[in-house]
Write an enzyme that holds these catalytic residues in place. Structure first.
Site: not given
Length: 396
Positions: A128, A158, A235
Site C-alpha cells: 500500500h 501487503d 509502513s
C-alpha cells in the site's frame, strides 16, 4: 433478510473499525492502513560511531540501531489523480448527455518506509506504500536518492519488492519470528510522519493475530502485535528483535487505540518474496466461500434466516459461495456448517483461513460439513486466489 443481505451482515461482523495502515498518506487522502534468506544474500555493513564512543557502552537498542539503521530507507511515492469537482453545471451537462470538462490531474505525494535486503538494491516495503504510484523515490539514510522500480506486489499480504540501481549497500539481517514469545523486546525503525530513521522500542505484545482481529479481513497474514510506538509513515519499516535482526514488517495500527501496532512476520515475507521471484506472483490457495462464526452474536440471525436448529451447534456457517469457485465446483452450498477442514476441527473462520492458506493449490483438501443434520465429507481442490478480479470477501 435474504442470503445476499445476510452476506452483507456477515461482512460487517468481520470488518472491525479504526484500523489504519501505517504507510504514506496522500494529500487529502487517508490510507487504510523454513528460511529462504539464501534467496537474497545479505551482508553486514560497518560504519562509524561518534568520536570516542566505545561500542561496548551502547545498550542493546542502540546496538540494534547501529546495525540496521543505514539499511532503513524512506520511500516517497507520487501519483496523479483526477480531483473531484462540484461544478453546478454538471447535472445539466449530464441531462443533455454531455461530459464535464476534464480537470487537470492533481499530483499527490506520500511517504513510507522500507529496508534493504541485498547490496545490489533489492528492498522491501508494503504494497500500500507504492499502490498506484507513478514514481517511487528511495532515499538512504546518508541522503542519497534513487528511482525505485516496483518488481513484485502481493496485495493479500501487503508486501512489495522494489529495486534501485546501486551497489555495495548496507543490508539487514533476517531473524526468526516462529519462536517469538510475548514479552520479548521489539524495536521499530522507520519514517513516521516524515521524520526519517525514527527509533522506538517496546515489546512483542501478542502473536498470531488474525487479519479479522486486526480489522483488515481481506489480508492473509497472522500478525505480530507490538506496543513499540509506530505511526503513519512507519509502513514497510522493519520490526527488530533485541539482536537487531528483522522479525517483521510494520504494517498497521489501531487508530482508535494506543500501543496496538501490527507487523507481518518475517517467515511470511520470505515465503511471499520466494514466490514472487519464482512465479512472478504470490500464490494463495482459495476456496471461494464467505463464512460466519456460529456464536452468541450470530445465533439468532442464523436460526431465523436459515431455519437451522443450532442450540448446541459449533463451527462456521457458509453464507455464500462464489460462482465457478473451487467450493462451488466441489458442491459446497450456503447453509453448510464447516466442522473440519483437513483433519482439523473448526471453531472460527480464522481457523479455516489458516488451514486453507497452508494447503496446496490443486491438491485435494477434505472438508467435513453438516448439512441438514447429516455429516458429509467433500473433496475440494483449492485454486489460486483470483487477485485481479477478486470478490470483496473477507474469507478464503
Amino acid at each position: 433478510m435474504k442470503i445476499n443481505q445476510l452476506a452483507i451482515y456477515a461482512s460487517l461482523l468481520t470488518l472491525g473499525s479504526g484500523v489504519g495502515f501505517l504507510g504514506h498518506s496522500y494529500v487529502n487522502m487517508q490510507q487504510r492502513t523454513t528460511s529462504q534468506s539464501q534467496l537474497i544474500p545479505t551482508v553486514n555493513k560497518s560504519y562509524s560511531l561518534p568520536i570516542n564512543q566505545d561500542p561496548a557502552d551502547l545498550n542493546f537498542v542502540a546496538k540494534a540501531v547501529q546495525k540496521v539503521g543505514p539499511a532503513v530507507v524512506r520511500i516517497d511515492a507520487s501519483r496523479y489523480v483526477s480531483p473531484e469537482t462540484n461544478n453546478p453545471l454538471d447535472p445539466l451537462r449530464r441531462f443533455f448527455g454531455e461530459e464535464s470538462p476534464n480537470p487537470e490531474k492533481a499530483l499527490e505525494r506520500g511517504t513510507g518506509s522500507g529496508f534493504i535486503l541485498s547490496p545490489d538494491g533489492i528492498l522491501l516495503t508494503n504494497a500500500h506504500v507504492i499502490d498506484g504510484a507513478n514514481k517511487v523515490t528511495v532515499t538512504l539514510k546518508n541522503g542519497q536518492s534513487f528511482e525505485g522500480k516496483v518488481m513484485g506486489v502481493d496485495t493479500l499480504t501487503d508486501i512489495a519488492i522494489v529495486k534501485i540501481e546501486a551497489s555495495n549497500l548496507p543490508t539487514v539481517n533476517l531473524g526468526n519470528s516462529a519462536n517469538l514469545i510475548p514479552g520479548e523486546w521489539a524495536i521499530a525503525i522507520g519514517n513516521p510522519l516524515g521524520l526519517d530513521n525514527t527509533v522506538t522500542v517496546g515489546i512483542v505484545s501478542a502473536l498470531g493475530r488474525s487479519s479479522t482481529e486486526v480489522g483488515i479481513p481481506d489480508k492473509r497474514v497472522k500478525y505480530i502485535q507490538t506496543d513499540a510506538a509506530i505511526n503513519p509513515g512507519n509502513s514497510g519499516g522493519p520490526l527488530l528483535n533485541a539482536q537487531g535482526d528483522v522479525i517483521g514488517m510494520n504494517t498497521a495500527i489501531r487508530a482508535n487505540a494506543q500501543g496496538l501496532g501490527f507487523a507481518i512476520p518475517i517467515e511470511t515475507i520470505e515465503k511471499v518474496v520466494q514466490e514472487l521471484y519464482t512465479y512472478g506472483e504470490a500464490q494463495h490457495p482459495y476456496l471461494g466461500i464467505q463464512m460466519m462464526n456460529i456464536d452468541a452474536n450470530t445465533l439468532e440471525t442464523i436460526r431465523s434466516e436459515f431455519g437451522l436448529n443450532l442450540d448446541q451447534e459449533t463451527g462456521v456457517l457458509i453464507v455464500q459461495v462464489v460462482p465457478n469457485s473451487p467450493a462451488q465446483q466441489a458442491g459446497l452450498v450456503p447453509g453448510d456448517i464447516l466442522k473440519k477442514v483437513g483433519d482439523q476441527p473448526i471453531a472460527t473462520s480464522s481457523d479455516v483461513q489458516e488451514i486453507v492458506e497452508g494447503s496446496q493449490i490443486g491438491e485435494i483438501l477434505e472438508v467435513q460439513v453438516k448439512r441438514e443434520q447429516e455429516l458429509k465429507t467433500i473433496q475440494v481442490r483449492p485454486g489460486s486466489f483470483p487477485q485481479e478480479e477478486a470478490p470483496e470477501l473477507p474469507n478464503p
